[in-house]
Design a protein around this motif. Structure first.
Motif, PDB file in Angstrom:
ATOM      1  N   GLY A   9      28.947 -34.828  22.461  1.00  0.00           N
ATOM      2  CA  GLY A   9      28.622 -36.066  21.768  1.00  0.00           C
ATOM      3  C   GLY A   9      28.007 -35.841  20.393  1.00  0.00           C
ATOM      4  N   ALA A  10      26.930 -36.555  20.118  1.00  0.00           N
ATOM      5  CA  ALA A  10      26.258 -36.487  18.810  1.00  0.00           C
ATOM      6  C   ALA A  10      25.573 -35.143  18.577  1.00  0.00           C
ATOM      7  N   HIS A  11      25.471 -34.326  19.627  1.00  0.00           N
ATOM      8  CA  HIS A  11      24.778 -33.029  19.508  1.00  0.00           C
ATOM      9  C   HIS A  11      25.690 -31.922  18.985  1.00  0.00           C
ATOM     10  N   ILE A  62      24.699 -27.967  17.933  1.00  0.00           N
ATOM     11  CA  ILE A  62      25.175 -26.884  18.797  1.00  0.00           C
ATOM     12  C   ILE A  62      26.086 -25.947  18.002  1.00  0.00           C
ATOM     13  N   GLU A  63      26.928 -26.506  17.171  1.00  0.00           N
ATOM     14  CA  GLU A  63      27.808 -25.678  16.341  1.00  0.00           C
ATOM     15  C   GLU A  63      26.988 -24.769  15.421  1.00  0.00           C
ATOM     16  N   ASP A  64      25.926 -25.299  14.830  1.00  0.00           N
ATOM     17  CA  ASP A  64      25.061 -24.479  13.976  1.00  0.00           C
ATOM     18  C   ASP A  64      24.335 -23.401  14.776  1.00  0.00           C
ATOM     19  N   LEU A  65      23.929 -23.733  16.003  1.00  0.00           N
ATOM     20  CA  LEU A  65      23.298 -22.726  16.861  1.00  0.00           C
ATOM     21  C   LEU A  65      24.285 -21.610  17.200  1.00  0.00           C
ATOM     22  N   PHE A  66      25.514 -21.982  17.530  1.00  0.00           N
ATOM     23  CA  PHE A  66      26.537 -20.969  17.817  1.00  0.00           C
ATOM     24  C   PHE A  66      26.805 -20.115  16.581  1.00  0.00           C
ATOM     25  N   TYR A  67      26.909 -20.769  15.433  1.00  0.00           N
ATOM     26  CA  TYR A  67      27.137 -20.029  14.185  1.00  0.00           C
ATOM     27  C   TYR A  67      26.014 -19.019  13.962  1.00  0.00           C
TER      28      TYR A  67
END
Length: 169
Positions: A7-9, A13-18
Protein backbone atom coordinates in the motif's frame (compact mmCIF):
# COMPACT_ATOMS: atom_id res chain seq x y z
CA UNK A 1 0.53 -10.90 -9.50
CA UNK A 2 -0.55 -8.92 -6.44
CA UNK A 3 1.84 -6.01 -5.85
CA UNK A 4 -0.41 -3.78 -3.80
CA UNK A 5 0.05 -5.45 -0.41
CA UNK A 6 2.46 -2.74 0.84
CA UNK A 7 0.00 0.00 0.00
CA UNK A 8 1.15 3.51 0.94
CA UNK A 9 4.26 2.03 2.61
CA UNK A 10 5.82 0.94 -0.69
CA UNK A 11 8.12 4.00 -1.15
CA UNK A 12 9.56 3.65 2.36
CA UNK A 13 10.05 -0.12 2.02
CA UNK A 14 11.66 0.42 -1.37
CA UNK A 15 14.12 2.89 0.18
CA UNK A 16 14.87 0.44 2.99
CA UNK A 17 15.57 -2.31 0.44
CA UNK A 18 17.73 0.07 -1.58
CA UNK A 19 19.73 1.03 1.51
CA UNK A 20 20.14 -2.59 2.62
CA UNK A 21 21.36 -3.61 -0.84
CA UNK A 22 23.88 -0.76 -0.97
CA UNK A 23 25.03 -1.56 2.57
CA UNK A 24 25.27 -5.31 1.87
CA UNK A 25 27.39 -4.74 -1.21
CA UNK A 26 29.94 -2.69 0.71
CA UNK A 27 29.86 -3.67 4.39
CA UNK A 28 33.01 -5.80 4.08
CA UNK A 29 34.90 -3.34 1.87
CA UNK A 30 37.65 -1.63 3.83
CA UNK A 31 38.00 2.14 3.87
CA UNK A 32 41.21 3.93 4.89
CA UNK A 33 41.06 5.75 8.21
CA UNK A 34 44.78 6.36 8.56
CA UNK A 35 47.81 5.62 6.37
CA UNK A 36 48.12 2.18 7.98
CA UNK A 37 44.57 1.28 9.04
CA UNK A 38 41.60 0.49 6.82
CA UNK A 39 38.41 -0.90 8.32
CA UNK A 40 35.13 -2.25 7.00
CA UNK A 41 31.73 -1.15 8.29
CA UNK A 42 31.45 -4.51 10.07
CA UNK A 43 34.79 -4.04 11.82
CA UNK A 44 34.08 -0.48 12.93
CA UNK A 45 30.64 -1.55 14.19
CA UNK A 46 32.33 -4.02 16.52
CA UNK A 47 34.62 -1.31 17.91
CA UNK A 48 31.68 1.08 18.26
CA UNK A 49 29.50 -1.45 20.04
CA UNK A 50 32.30 -2.44 22.42
CA UNK A 51 32.95 1.20 23.31
CA UNK A 52 29.27 2.00 23.85
CA UNK A 53 28.73 -1.07 26.02
CA UNK A 54 32.10 -1.37 27.71
CA UNK A 55 30.63 -1.49 31.21
CA UNK A 56 28.56 -4.59 30.34
CA UNK A 57 31.65 -6.62 29.43
CA UNK A 58 29.54 -9.15 27.54
CA UNK A 59 31.24 -12.33 26.39
CA UNK A 60 31.95 -12.71 22.68
CA UNK A 61 28.80 -14.74 22.01
CA UNK A 62 26.71 -12.08 23.75
CA UNK A 63 28.18 -9.28 21.65
CA UNK A 64 27.71 -11.29 18.45
CA UNK A 65 24.06 -11.87 19.35
CA UNK A 66 23.49 -8.16 20.09
CA UNK A 67 25.07 -7.18 16.74
CA UNK A 68 23.05 -9.79 14.83
CA UNK A 69 26.09 -11.63 13.46
CA UNK A 70 27.09 -15.27 13.80
CA UNK A 71 29.63 -16.18 16.48
CA UNK A 72 32.03 -17.35 13.76
CA UNK A 73 31.78 -14.03 11.88
CA UNK A 74 32.23 -12.13 15.11
CA UNK A 75 35.31 -14.20 16.02
CA UNK A 76 36.81 -13.43 12.60
CA UNK A 77 36.11 -9.72 12.99
CA UNK A 78 37.66 -9.67 16.47
CA UNK A 79 40.73 -11.56 15.23
CA UNK A 80 41.36 -8.96 12.54
CA UNK A 81 40.84 -6.08 15.00
CA UNK A 82 43.17 -7.78 17.46
CA UNK A 83 45.86 -8.15 14.76
CA UNK A 84 45.58 -4.40 14.16
CA UNK A 85 45.95 -3.70 17.88
CA UNK A 86 42.47 -2.17 18.18
CA UNK A 87 41.02 -4.68 20.65
CA UNK A 88 42.28 -7.16 23.23
CA UNK A 89 40.67 -10.34 24.53
CA UNK A 90 40.45 -11.07 28.24
CA UNK A 91 39.06 -13.82 30.39
CA UNK A 92 36.72 -12.69 33.11
CA UNK A 93 38.31 -13.33 36.49
CA UNK A 94 37.50 -16.83 37.72
CA UNK A 95 35.81 -17.84 34.44
CA UNK A 96 38.10 -19.24 31.71
CA UNK A 97 35.08 -19.83 29.44
CA UNK A 98 33.93 -16.24 29.32
CA UNK A 99 36.09 -14.40 26.81
CA UNK A 100 35.44 -10.66 26.63
CA UNK A 101 36.81 -8.11 24.20
CA UNK A 102 37.83 -4.57 25.12
CA UNK A 103 38.95 -1.71 22.90
CA UNK A 104 42.57 -0.61 23.27
CA UNK A 105 43.80 2.98 23.43
CA UNK A 106 44.74 2.65 19.73
CA UNK A 107 41.22 1.39 18.98
CA UNK A 108 39.75 4.43 20.73
CA UNK A 109 41.99 6.71 18.68
CA UNK A 110 40.99 5.05 15.39
CA UNK A 111 37.31 5.15 16.35
CA UNK A 112 37.66 8.88 17.06
CA UNK A 113 39.02 9.42 13.55
CA UNK A 114 36.19 7.36 12.08
CA UNK A 115 33.43 9.08 14.07
CA UNK A 116 34.64 12.58 13.15
CA UNK A 117 34.75 11.64 9.45
CA UNK A 118 31.32 10.06 9.53
CA UNK A 119 29.80 12.93 11.48
CA UNK A 120 30.99 15.39 8.82
CA UNK A 121 29.67 13.12 6.08
CA UNK A 122 26.28 12.55 7.73
CA UNK A 123 25.73 15.99 9.29
CA UNK A 124 23.45 17.40 6.60
CA UNK A 125 21.72 14.39 5.04
CA UNK A 126 21.25 12.12 8.05
CA UNK A 127 21.79 13.66 11.47
CA UNK A 128 20.00 16.96 10.82
CA UNK A 129 17.02 15.10 9.36
CA UNK A 130 16.90 12.74 12.34
CA UNK A 131 16.90 15.79 14.63
CA UNK A 132 13.54 16.72 13.08
CA UNK A 133 11.92 13.37 13.88
CA UNK A 134 10.34 13.16 17.34
CA UNK A 135 11.73 10.43 19.62
CA UNK A 136 8.43 8.51 19.68
CA UNK A 137 8.51 8.19 15.86
CA UNK A 138 12.15 7.16 15.91
CA UNK A 139 11.21 4.41 18.38
CA UNK A 140 8.43 3.24 16.07
CA UNK A 141 10.84 3.16 13.14
CA UNK A 142 13.32 1.14 15.21
CA UNK A 143 10.48 -1.28 15.91
CA UNK A 144 9.93 -1.61 12.14
CA UNK A 145 13.65 -2.27 11.57
CA UNK A 146 13.68 -4.96 14.27
CA UNK A 147 10.59 -6.51 12.69
CA UNK A 148 12.34 -6.62 9.33
CA UNK A 149 15.36 -8.24 10.99
CA UNK A 150 13.23 -11.00 12.49
CA UNK A 151 11.44 -11.57 9.19
CA UNK A 152 14.75 -11.94 7.39
CA UNK A 153 16.12 -14.52 9.86
CA UNK A 154 13.15 -16.77 10.60
CA UNK A 155 9.40 -16.67 10.74
CA UNK A 156 9.51 -16.41 14.53
CA UNK A 157 5.97 -15.16 14.80
CA UNK A 158 4.75 -18.32 13.12
CA UNK A 159 7.21 -20.41 15.11
CA UNK A 160 8.88 -22.11 12.16
CA UNK A 161 12.01 -21.40 10.10
CA UNK A 162 11.74 -20.34 6.49
CA UNK A 163 12.21 -23.27 4.12
CA UNK A 164 14.94 -22.84 1.49
CA UNK A 165 13.61 -23.13 -2.09
CA UNK A 166 15.73 -26.22 -2.82
CA UNK A 167 14.03 -28.14 0.00
CA UNK A 168 10.54 -27.43 -1.40
CA UNK A 169 11.19 -29.31 -4.64
Amino acid sequence: MELQWLGAHRPLIEDLFYWSNVYASGHKKRFPLTAEISLSASEIQVVEYLLENEELQLNMAGVARRLGVSPVSFTNLVSRLEELGLVEKYYREGDRKSLIVLVTARGREIYGIYSRKLQRLWEKDVLSVLDEIPEEYQQKFRQVLRGLSVTNKTEKRAGRPLTPAKEKE
